[in-house]
Design an enzyme around this catalytic site. Structure first.
Site, PDB file in Angstrom:
ATOM      1  N   ASN A   9      11.917  -9.252 -54.680  1.00  0.00           N
ATOM      2  CA  ASN A   9      10.543  -8.770 -54.781  1.00  0.00           C
ATOM      3  C   ASN A   9       9.777  -9.816 -55.585  1.00  0.00           C
ATOM      4  OD1 ASN A   9       8.132  -7.466 -55.257  1.00  0.00           O
ATOM      5  ND2 ASN A   9       8.986  -6.003 -56.741  1.00  0.00           N
ATOM      6  N   LYS A  11       6.680 -10.036 -56.171  1.00  0.00           N
ATOM      7  CA  LYS A  11       5.498  -9.502 -56.873  1.00  0.00           C
ATOM      8  C   LYS A  11       4.298 -10.450 -56.657  1.00  0.00           C
ATOM      9  CE  LYS A  11       8.582  -7.473 -60.239  1.00  0.00           C
ATOM     10  NZ  LYS A  11       8.644  -6.645 -61.436  1.00  0.00           N
ATOM     11  N   HIS A  96       6.922   1.169 -55.428  1.00  0.00           N
ATOM     12  CA  HIS A  96       7.385   0.429 -56.606  1.00  0.00           C
ATOM     13  C   HIS A  96       6.707   1.018 -57.852  1.00  0.00           C
ATOM     14  CE1 HIS A  96       8.057  -2.780 -59.474  1.00  0.00           C
ATOM     15  NE2 HIS A  96       9.043  -3.181 -58.689  1.00  0.00           N
ATOM     16  N   GLU A  98       5.395  -0.284 -60.346  1.00  0.00           N
ATOM     17  CA  GLU A  98       4.132  -0.930 -60.729  1.00  0.00           C
ATOM     18  C   GLU A  98       2.975  -0.382 -59.894  1.00  0.00           C
ATOM     19  OE1 GLU A  98       5.546  -4.951 -60.322  1.00  0.00           O
ATOM     20  OE2 GLU A  98       6.855  -4.635 -62.049  1.00  0.00           O
ATOM     21  N   GLU A 168      15.248   2.046 -59.558  1.00  0.00           N
ATOM     22  CA  GLU A 168      14.785   1.068 -60.537  1.00  0.00           C
ATOM     23  C   GLU A 168      14.312   1.791 -61.791  1.00  0.00           C
ATOM     24  OE1 GLU A 168      13.587  -2.803 -58.474  1.00  0.00           O
ATOM     25  OE2 GLU A 168      11.837  -1.506 -58.432  1.00  0.00           O
ATOM     26  N   GLY A 174      11.837  -6.003 -65.561  1.00  0.00           N
ATOM     27  CA  GLY A 174      11.160  -7.117 -66.216  1.00  0.00           C
ATOM     28  C   GLY A 174      11.332  -7.136 -67.726  1.00  0.00           C
ATOM     29  N   SER A 214      16.098  -6.028 -64.041  1.00  0.00           N
ATOM     30  CA  SER A 214      16.730  -7.130 -64.783  1.00  0.00           C
ATOM     31  C   SER A 214      18.118  -7.479 -64.257  1.00  0.00           C
ATOM     32  CB  SER A 214      16.761  -6.821 -66.282  1.00  0.00           C
ATOM     33  OG  SER A 214      15.442  -6.650 -66.766  1.00  0.00           O
TER      34      SER A 214
HETATM   35  C1  PEP Z   1      11.447  -5.197 -59.570  1.00  0.00           C
HETATM   36  O1  PEP Z   1      10.287  -5.341 -59.912  1.00  0.00           O
HETATM   37  O2  PEP Z   1      11.682  -4.653 -58.488  1.00  0.00           O
HETATM   38  C2  PEP Z   1      12.501  -5.692 -60.453  1.00  0.00           C
HETATM   39  C3  PEP Z   1      13.697  -5.207 -60.322  1.00  0.00           C
HETATM   40  O3  PEP Z   1      12.132  -6.641 -61.399  1.00  0.00           O
HETATM   41  P1  PEP Z   1      13.105  -7.442 -62.402  1.00  0.00           P
HETATM   42  O4  PEP Z   1      14.327  -7.847 -61.617  1.00  0.00           O
HETATM   43  O5  PEP Z   1      12.301  -8.610 -62.846  1.00  0.00           O
HETATM   44  O6  PEP Z   1      13.453  -6.499 -63.505  1.00  0.00           O
END
Ligand code: PEP
Length: 251
Positions: A9, A11, A96, A98, A168, A174, A214
């Site tokens: 992803n 973003k 997601h 966000e 998630e 993040g 992460s």
């Molecule tokens: C995401 O935004 O889907 C995600 C898992 O981000 P990160 O791997 O940076 O935590």
């Protein structure tokens, strides 16, 4: 049988030129080292058509990061599922955290988006996950169940079978703070039981459930070794070819 999948992803990162270059690198790396899982990159809308032109979707699938909850019309600035599909993309991330947090996405809008994605031949990667407070106050299983029930359980079993889920935990996205492999496994097993209650064991067993938050080359193998973790949705580590490939190679 459910598939193992590693999906990136991106973003709101990379210019068009940077994105095309990164996609070319990942595509070349996958041609050189055959992956033991499906690999997908979900990229900004502006990049989709160009990236489709430089990758081989037999080795690297392409997806968008969102789509509109309407098929067409007077919705300035929105990008619809038919538009995404017309670029050659095959996947779309929906729900997601966000988007839920910053753009007010609700279960109702997500049901519309899922329906439009499916109607246009796109595979939704549907995200669910609790915030830190819900992890700490112990309501996380109920929160995630409600996100699945409210966002997806209007679907027929046949359509539900086309969905990829991504668990998630918002506190892990993040932040550098990964859920432990045991925390991920517990939640993925819970999610599978929620699906089984509604659609039966066969549908539940065939649903790919990815972990996101992460995930990096150093922790991917431990997470992916868990029986109910079928891969990862990768944010930050998807922006460097070597890191992303390090995660792909964890399978
Ligand atoms: C995401 O935004 O889907 C995600 C898992 O981000 P990160 O791997 O940076 O935590």
């Amino acid at each position: 049988m459910r598939k193992n999948i590693v999906a990136g992803n991106w973003k709101m990162n990379t210019t068009l030129q940077e994105g095309v270059k990164l996609a070319e690198e990942v595509n070349a790396a996958l041609k050189e080292t055959k992956a033991n899982c499906d690999v997908v990159i979900c990229v900004p809308f502006t990049h989709l058509a160009s990236v489709n032109g430089v990758i081989d979707q037999n080795v690297l699938g392409l997806g968008a990061e969102n789509c509109a909850d309407h098929a067409s019309g007077a919705y300035t600035g929105e990008v619809s599922a038919p538009m995404v599909a017309s670029t050659g993309a095959k996947y779309v991330i929906l729900g997601h955290s966000e988007r839920r947090q910053y753009y007010g996405e609700t279960a109702e809008t997500l049901r519309e988006k899922v329906a439009l994605a499916l109607a246009n031949g796109l595979t939704p990667i549907f995200c669910i996950g609790e915030v830190l407070e819900e992890r700490e106050n112990g309501t996380y299983n109920d929160v995630v169940k409600a996100q699945i029930v409210d966002g997806l359980f209007n679907l027929s079993a046949e359509d539900f079978g086309k969905i990829i889920l991504a668990y998630e935990p918002v506190w892990a996205i993040g932040t550098g703070k990964t859920a432990t492999a045991d925390q991920a496994e517990d939640m993925h097993a819970h999610i599978r039981s929620v699906i089984a209650e509604k659609y039966g064991k066969e549908v539940a067993d065939n649903t790919s459930i990815l972990y996101g938050g992460s995930c990096k080359p150093s922790n991917a193998a431990e997470l992916f070794a868990k029986p109910d973790v079928d891969g990862g949705l990768i944010g930050g580590a998807a922006l460097k070819c070597a890191d992303f490939m390090g995660i792909v190679k964890a399978f």
